[in-house]
Scaffold this motif. Structure first.
Motif, PDB file in Angstrom:
ATOM      1  N   ALA A  39       0.811  -1.154  -0.019  1.00 55.37           N
ATOM      2  CA  ALA A  39      -0.029   0.029   0.028  1.00 55.37           C
ATOM      3  C   ALA A  39       0.764   1.344  -0.080  1.00 55.37           C
ATOM      4  O   ALA A  39       0.867   2.238  -1.026  1.00 55.37           O
ATOM      5  CB  ALA A  39      -1.078  -0.124   1.137  1.00 55.37           C
ATOM      6  N   ALA A  43      -4.162   1.549   0.607  1.00 59.50           N
ATOM      7  CA  ALA A  43      -4.591   0.075   0.813  1.00 59.50           C
ATOM      8  C   ALA A  43      -3.964  -0.768  -0.240  1.00 59.50           C
ATOM      9  O   ALA A  43      -3.656  -0.131  -1.414  1.00 59.50           O
ATOM     10  CB  ALA A  43      -5.975   0.054   0.823  1.00 59.50           C
ATOM     11  N   HIS A  44      -3.926  -1.996  -0.106  1.00 59.49           N
ATOM     12  CA  HIS A  44      -3.405  -3.192  -0.892  1.00 59.49           C
ATOM     13  C   HIS A  44      -3.942  -4.338  -0.502  1.00 59.49           C
ATOM     14  O   HIS A  44      -3.650  -4.946   0.596  1.00 59.49           O
ATOM     15  CB  HIS A  44      -1.882  -3.224  -0.976  1.00 59.49           C
ATOM     16  CG  HIS A  44      -1.354  -4.276  -1.627  1.00 59.49           C
ATOM     17  ND1 HIS A  44      -1.731  -4.609  -2.795  1.00 59.49           N
ATOM     18  CD2 HIS A  44      -0.490  -5.392  -1.250  1.00 59.49           C
ATOM     19  CE1 HIS A  44      -1.124  -5.841  -3.330  1.00 59.49           C
ATOM     20  NE2 HIS A  44      -0.388  -6.196  -2.352  1.00 59.49           N
ATOM     21  N   VAL A  45      -5.128  -5.043  -1.316  1.00 63.22           N
ATOM     22  CA  VAL A  45      -5.572  -6.357  -1.115  1.00 63.22           C
ATOM     23  C   VAL A  45      -5.759  -6.970  -2.202  1.00 63.22           C
ATOM     24  O   VAL A  45      -6.089  -8.212  -2.185  1.00 63.22           O
ATOM     25  CB  VAL A  45      -7.111  -5.975  -0.419  1.00 63.22           C
ATOM     26  CG1 VAL A  45      -6.919  -5.225   0.626  1.00 63.22           C
ATOM     27  CG2 VAL A  45      -7.852  -5.038  -1.138  1.00 63.22           C
ATOM     28  N   ALA A  69     -11.294  -0.234  -1.027  1.00 62.13           N
ATOM     29  CA  ALA A  69     -11.083  -1.216  -0.160  1.00 62.13           C
ATOM     30  C   ALA A  69     -11.550  -1.119   1.147  1.00 62.13           C
ATOM     31  O   ALA A  69     -11.901   0.102   1.575  1.00 62.13           O
ATOM     32  CB  ALA A  69      -9.504  -1.555  -0.120  1.00 62.13           C
ATOM     33  N   SER A  74      -3.666  -1.077   7.920  1.00 59.72           N
ATOM     34  CA  SER A  74      -2.876  -2.074   7.477  1.00 59.72           C
ATOM     35  C   SER A  74      -3.278  -3.347   8.055  1.00 59.72           C
ATOM     36  O   SER A  74      -2.844  -4.391   7.322  1.00 59.72           O
ATOM     37  CB  SER A  74      -1.404  -1.637   7.511  1.00 59.72           C
ATOM     38  OG  SER A  74      -1.207  -1.598   8.833  1.00 59.72           O
ATOM     39  N   GLN A  98      -6.009  -5.453   6.403  1.00 58.03           N
ATOM     40  CA  GLN A  98      -5.402  -5.647   4.996  1.00 58.03           C
ATOM     41  C   GLN A  98      -4.772  -6.831   5.131  1.00 58.03           C
ATOM     42  O   GLN A  98      -4.606  -7.689   4.206  1.00 58.03           O
ATOM     43  CB  GLN A  98      -4.768  -4.572   4.410  1.00 58.03           C
ATOM     44  CG  GLN A  98      -5.534  -3.395   4.097  1.00 58.03           C
ATOM     45  CD  GLN A  98      -4.926  -2.004   3.572  1.00 58.03           C
ATOM     46  OE1 GLN A  98      -3.891  -2.158   2.972  1.00 58.03           O
ATOM     47  NE2 GLN A  98      -5.178  -1.142   4.119  1.00 58.03           N
ATOM     48  N   ARG A 110      -5.712 -10.189   3.161  1.00 59.64           N
ATOM     49  CA  ARG A 110      -4.892 -10.742   2.288  1.00 59.64           C
ATOM     50  C   ARG A 110      -4.546 -12.295   2.588  1.00 59.64           C
ATOM     51  O   ARG A 110      -3.803 -13.016   2.170  1.00 59.64           O
ATOM     52  CB  ARG A 110      -3.586  -9.975   2.086  1.00 59.64           C
ATOM     53  CG  ARG A 110      -3.915  -8.879   1.257  1.00 59.64           C
ATOM     54  CD  ARG A 110      -2.696  -8.091   0.500  1.00 59.64           C
ATOM     55  NE  ARG A 110      -1.838  -8.183   1.520  1.00 59.64           N
ATOM     56  CZ  ARG A 110      -1.239  -6.906   2.277  1.00 59.64           C
ATOM     57  NH1 ARG A 110      -2.065  -6.181   2.319  1.00 59.64           N
ATOM     58  NH2 ARG A 110      -0.163  -7.121   3.111  1.00 59.64           N
TER      59      ARG A 110
END
Length: 323
Positions: free
Chosen positions: A10, A129-131, A252, A257, A260, A264
C-alpha cells in the motif's frame, strides 16, 4: 540517483508510483502474485481522483533491482519483515547507503542502523490500501499523505532535505525534522488500535473503549521509560485538514493495514512491533501492559490461523481485561 522502494504494498506502491510519475528513477521490490501482476500490466493506482496504471519497474530482490552508490533505499514493508529485508539489502548495498524507514513502529530504524550508517525515520501519515495483486489505493486526495522525516536517532542533513524535496515533488507534504522519533512515538500510540480493528472490525461499538485502554496504558509505559513524545495537540495541528478521504468506487475496506493483512491472509501481522513495542518497554521498566499484551497475542493468532477481520467482539476483549 534512484529510489529503491523495498516493499511495494500500500505505502510503497503508492509512493513509488507518485515518485515515478514525478520523474524520479524508481525501482520497486515486490513479491509473489503482486510482483507478477505489476510486471505484466503495470501498477494500478486507484484514488478519489481516478485510476491510473503506472509502468514502473519491479523486481524480486535488492540483488535483482540493483543498488548503486547514490541510490536511496526506502523501506516500506511491515516491521516483521524488516530484519530479513535488511539482510538481503546488505548483501548488495554499501554500508553508507541511505536507508529511509517509511514504516510504522519505532524498531525499524534501530535494526537498520546496525547495518547501515545513514538511517532516516519517516512519520507516516498516509492512508493507503493493498488487497489485490497489482493494485494499490491512495485514499486521500488531492494530497495523498504527509511524510515528514529526519535522520535517526536525530538530526537533519542533505539527504533528509533531498528526500523531503522529492516527496514534495511527488505531491506529498513533507518537512525535514530534527526530532523525528518524538513524532514516530506519537504515531505508535495511534497505531495501537490497528490490531483491535483487525480483530473486532470497523463497526464494533465497543472497539473505541478497548483502544482507549491501550493508549492510556501506552502513555503510562512511555512515561515510565522516559521517552519524549510529541503531544496529541501538536500532532493534530500538523495534520490539520491536509488529509481528505472522500469515498470512491471500488474502495477497499477501511480499518488500516492490519485489517488488510488479515484480508490478504498473509499469515503475519504487525502487532508484535506496535502493541508489542509497548509490552517490551513495560517489561524493561517494570510496569504492567496487560491490554496491549492481550491484543497483541490475539492478533498474532488471528493472522496465523487466517481468520477474517471482525471475528472477535470487542465486548469479549473488555470482559477479559476486566476479569
Amino acid at each position: 540517483m534512484a529510489y529503491v522502494i523495498y516493499g511495494a504494498g500500500a505505502i510503497g506502491g503508492v509512493l513509488g508510483a507518485r515518485l515515478h510519475t514525478a520523474g524520479c528513477d524508481v525501482r520497486l521490490i515486490a513479491r509473489g502474485t503482486h510482483l507478477s501482476a505489476v510486471r505484466s500490466g503495470g501498477l494500478r493506482v486507484e484514488s478519489p481522483e481516478g485510476t491510473t496504471t503506472v509502468p514502473v519497474a519491479a523486481y524480486e530482490s535488492p540483488a535483482e533491482a540493483g543498488v548503486e552508490p547514490g541510490d536511496v533505499v526506502i523501506l516500506t514493508m511491515k516491521s516483521q519483515d524488516t530484519s530479513a529485508a535488511l539482510g538481503a539489502l546488505r548483501a548488495v548495498a554499501e554500508p553508507s547507503t541511505p536507508v529511509v524507514c517509511a514504516q510504522n513502529g519505532v524498531a525499524n530504524e534501530r535494526l537498520a542502523l546496525r547495518l547501515f550508517s545513514h538511517v532516516y525515520g519517516v512519520h507516516v501519515m498516509f492512508p493507503a490500501a493493498h488487497v489485490e495483486p497489482g493494485v494499490v489505493q491512495a485514499r486521500s486526495a488531492p494530497v495523498p499523505g504527509i511524510l515528514d522525516l529526519g535522520r535517526y536517532p536525530a538530526g537533519v542533513d542533505d539527504v533528509a532535505r533531498s528526500v523531503a524535496a522529492a516527496f514534495t515533488k511527488a505531491g506529498f507534504v513533507s518537512e525535514p525534522r530534527e526530532d523525528i522519533m518524538r513524532w514516530k512515538y506519537r504515531k505508535l500510540v495511534m497505531n495501537l488500535g490497528n490490531a483491535v480493528t483487525a480483530l473486532c472490525g470497523v463497526d464494533d461499538a465497543d472497539a473505541e473503549e478497548v483502544m482507549a485502554l491501550l493508549r492510556a496504558e501506552a502513555e503510562a509505559v512511555l512515561a515510565a521509560a522516559a521517552i519524549d513524545v510529541i503531544d496529541e495537540e501538536t500532532d493534530r495541528a500538523r495534520r490539520g485538514d491536509i488529509l481528505r478521504m472522500p469515498p470512491f468506487g471500488g474502495q477497499a475496506p477501511g480499518g488500516g493495514s492490519s485489517v488488510q493483512s488479515l484480508l490478504r491472509g498473509t499469515g503475519s501481522i504487525e502487532a508484535d512491533y506496535l502493541n508489542g513495542e509497548i509490552v517490551l518497554l513495560a517489561r524493561l521498566h517494570g510496569v504492567p501492559a496487560p491490554a496491549n499484551e492481550l491484543v497483541r497475542q490475539l492478533a498474532v493468532v488471528a493472522a496465523r490461523e487466517r481468520v477474517a477481520p471482525g471475528s472477535v467482539p470487542a465486548s469479549e476483549l473488555l470482559a477479559r481485561l476486566r476479569a
